[in-house]
Design an enzyme around this catalytic site. Structure first.
Site, short mmCIF file in Angstrom:
data_model
loop_
_atom_site.label_atom_id
_atom_site.label_comp_id
_atom_site.label_asym_id
_atom_site.label_seq_id
_atom_site.Cartn_x
_atom_site.Cartn_y
_atom_site.Cartn_z
N LYS A 177 -42.29 45.17 14.33
CA LYS A 177 -41.38 44.14 14.25
C LYS A 177 -41.71 43.28 13.00
O LYS A 177 -43.45 43.98 11.92
CB LYS A 177 -42.72 42.84 14.82
CG LYS A 177 -42.28 42.78 16.32
CD LYS A 177 -42.81 42.60 17.42
CE LYS A 177 -42.56 42.87 19.10
NZ LYS A 177 -41.53 41.75 19.19
N GLU A 211 -46.05 37.08 29.17
CA GLU A 211 -44.95 37.40 28.98
C GLU A 211 -44.21 36.32 30.35
O GLU A 211 -44.87 36.31 31.68
CB GLU A 211 -44.33 38.77 29.57
CG GLU A 211 -44.27 39.32 28.45
CD GLU A 211 -43.98 41.07 28.58
OE1 GLU A 211 -42.61 41.30 27.86
OE2 GLU A 211 -44.43 42.27 29.12
N ASP A 230 -48.25 50.00 30.15
CA ASP A 230 -46.41 49.92 29.38
C ASP A 230 -47.05 48.60 27.73
O ASP A 230 -46.50 48.92 27.63
CB ASP A 230 -46.45 48.78 29.98
CG ASP A 230 -45.29 48.04 30.37
OD1 ASP A 230 -44.40 48.96 28.79
OD2 ASP A 230 -44.92 47.04 30.02
N HIS A 235 -48.67 48.62 22.51
CA HIS A 235 -48.52 47.89 21.63
C HIS A 235 -49.90 46.85 21.01
O HIS A 235 -49.84 46.54 20.04
CB HIS A 235 -47.62 47.25 22.36
CG HIS A 235 -46.20 47.34 22.90
ND1 HIS A 235 -45.60 47.81 22.07
CD2 HIS A 235 -45.52 47.05 23.90
CE1 HIS A 235 -44.66 48.44 22.66
NE2 HIS A 235 -44.41 47.95 23.97
C1 BG6 Z 1 -42.31 46.87 25.90
C2 BG6 Z 1 -42.29 46.85 28.05
O1 BG6 Z 1 -42.76 48.27 25.51
O2 BG6 Z 1 -42.69 45.50 25.79
C3 BG6 Z 1 -41.97 45.55 27.93
O3 BG6 Z 1 -42.02 47.88 28.60
C4 BG6 Z 1 -41.95 44.49 27.35
O4 BG6 Z 1 -42.78 45.40 29.82
C5 BG6 Z 1 -41.54 44.75 25.53
O5 BG6 Z 1 -41.69 43.29 27.81
C6 BG6 Z 1 -42.19 43.29 25.22
O6 BG6 Z 1 -41.38 43.45 23.96
P1 BG6 Z 1 -40.97 42.53 22.90
O7 BG6 Z 1 -40.31 42.66 21.69
O8 BG6 Z 1 -39.98 41.43 23.85
O9 BG6 Z 1 -42.08 41.40 22.78
#
Ligand code: BG6
Length: 467
Positions: A177, A211, A230, A235
């Site tokens: 990002k 989310e 996940d 992340h």
């Molecule tokens: C993904 C997950 O890696 O990242 C998802 O598997 C999640 O569950 C997504 O929704 C979120 O990514 P971003 O870029 O939309 O924040």
């Protein structure tokens, strides 16, 4: 130097990630000419022909691409797509890929994208070896990499049977990002903040990624993964490393990987008492979810980094599905002044301490909130803010989505924004006490901010969100 043409071999080509992100990302790279000439060979467990896959690919781009999608562009991109069912075996895959390599000429390379769950990765690697598609190729491995420490070690060992480390790109799209890279620019390209970037000035840090999205048809993947694997071990911990690491000696994969790994080595193994697991009400009724499922759709935790810079500074992390809002923020809370000269009722401290907030939206946003005087008689204070939003500038059109950026980097053989085997293995070690002894899942209402226990977890502080 110009990049050679690429055959992108996309495993899991009909899956959710491929449709939402990878095919639209490849579409943009292809149309913008940022990437070299390419052909895409899709494969998955679904039985279909190239025509069927073209339909899926074009529909995915028209639905999910943020770029202009015309019928001409659809036809041009569609023509790069072919498909071979994974069930047809290694020979069929080899034939399909070789055909496309021949179209692109002798210089062409392969980029294998494994958009498959961790348990399926090993079989795919073996298939690539059997199909003799390892030489002149690179491989992108999706997260989560393994499901615990032992499986990650085993997966690393099995890739190394066939691929050299420099061919492997372990992806974590949060690092791609623009806003994540901007944490590095912000911290290390300016003299202003780095001197106060430590325990003497910073009280606590929040990395908060609620989310609104729910399962989006991914119950099969999600049931066996859960929010921690996940989002957190991947992340959120990777972002934590960008926030917490020491200045690397250079903007290069070795030095950056090493500084991130030092952070991971200094992290205390997670104490399950410092973790709240949640499951949204109604999750067990979702199609594909077990009626007694204990999978968490929410997790909040306190992480601690035992080093000179961060000893005693808690890092609060939170993420979950079906919550009140979709946000991705990092919030740095500074110590409050040691003594206040402002009278009671002036408003000082009323809105928490001053904060520096990074918004991890695709377009970078950063703001600094601080107390200032409310206009008028007397001395009443209010929270003011300085901010920069890439969205409001002319450069916003240049922003690459995370997957686009990282696929391009892999084609360029640039590992800077990818994760390392050592780092991943260490993060599974940090997570082991939680995985071995998970606290029970607590129910929370959809549209809320998680189970009530999140407030005890962070006390005496408070969650920044909702703003
Ligand atoms: C993904 C997950 O890696 O990242 C998802 O598997 C999640 O569950 C997504 O929704 C979120 O990514 P971003 O870029 O939309 O924040």
């Amino acid at each position: 130097r110009e990049l050679p043409p690429h055959v992108v071999v996309l495993f899991g080509a009909t899956g959710d990630l491929a449709r939402r992100k990878l095919l639209p990302g490849l579409f943009h790279l292809f149309m913008s000419k940022l990437a070299p000439p390419m052909r895409i060979v899709g494969t998955s467990l679904d039985d279909m022909d190239s025509e069927g896959f073209r339909e899926i690919g074009v529909k995915a781009c028209s639905e999910f691409s943020s770029r202009v999608f015309t019928p001409e562009a659809a036809a041009e991109f569609g023509a790069t797509l072919t498909y071979v069912p994974q069930g047809h075996g290694a020979e069929a895959l080899a034939a399909a890929v070789r055909e496309q390599l021949d179209v692109l000429g002798r210089e062409a390379r392969m980029l294998h994208y494994l958009s498959v769950p961790p348990k399926a990765a090993m079989a795919v690697l073996e298939m690539l070896h059997e199909a003799n598609l390892v030489k002149r190729s690179r491989v992108i491995m999706e997260k989560p990499f393994g499901t615990d420490h032992d499986s990650a070690v085993a997966l690393n060992a099995s890739i190394h049977q066939w691929f050299k480390e420099e061919q492997i790109f372990r992806i974590d799209h949060f690092l791609g990002k623009e806003s994540a890279q901007n944490i590095l620019a912000f911290r290390f390209a300016n003299g202003l903040f780095e001197p106060i970037w430590n325990r003497n000035f910073i009280d606590y840090i929040q990395i908060d990624v609620p989310e609104k999205l729910s399962l989006e048809g991914r119950s099969h993947f999600y049931e066996s993964t859960g929010a921690f694997r996940d989002m957190v071990v991947t992340h959120l911990f990777q972002i934590l490393a960008f926030v917490a690491m020491e200045p690397p000696t250079a903007l290069a994969p070795g030095p950056i990987g090493e500084e991130k790994n030092k952070v991971f080595r200094s992290m205390r193994p997670l104490d399950p008492h410092n973790v709240v697991r949640g499951q949204y009400a109604g999750y067990r009724d979702e199609p594909g979810v077990a009626p007694e499922s204990e999978t968490e759709t929410f997790v909040a935790l306190k992480a601690e980094i035992d080093n000179w810079r961060w000893a005693g500074v808690p890092f609060y992390l939170r993420t979950g599905k079906s919550l009140g809002e979709g946000q991705r923020i990092i919030s740095i809370a500074f110590h409050e002044p040691p003594k206040s000269m402002f009278p009671d009722g002036s408003g000082v401290g009323q809105h928490g301490p001053d904060h520096l907030t990074f918004d991890l939206a695709d377009a970078f946003k950063v703001s600094l909130s601080f107390y200032g005087k409310k206009p008028g008689p007397g001395m009443k204070l209010d929270k003011l803010s300085l901010q920069f939003a890439m969205q409001d500038t002319d450069s916003v059109g240049m922003v690459l989505e995370a997957y686009e950026r990282l696929i391009l980097d892999a084609m360029k053989n640039d590992h800077t924004l990818f994760t390392t085997a050592e780092g991943i293995e260490r993060l599974w070690e940090v997570s082991a006490p939680l995985l071995e002894n998970p606290p029970p899942v607590r129910s929370y209402d959809q549209g809320s901010w998680g189970p009530n226990a999140i407030h005890q977890l962070i006390a005496p502080h408070a969650w920044r969100l909702p703003f």
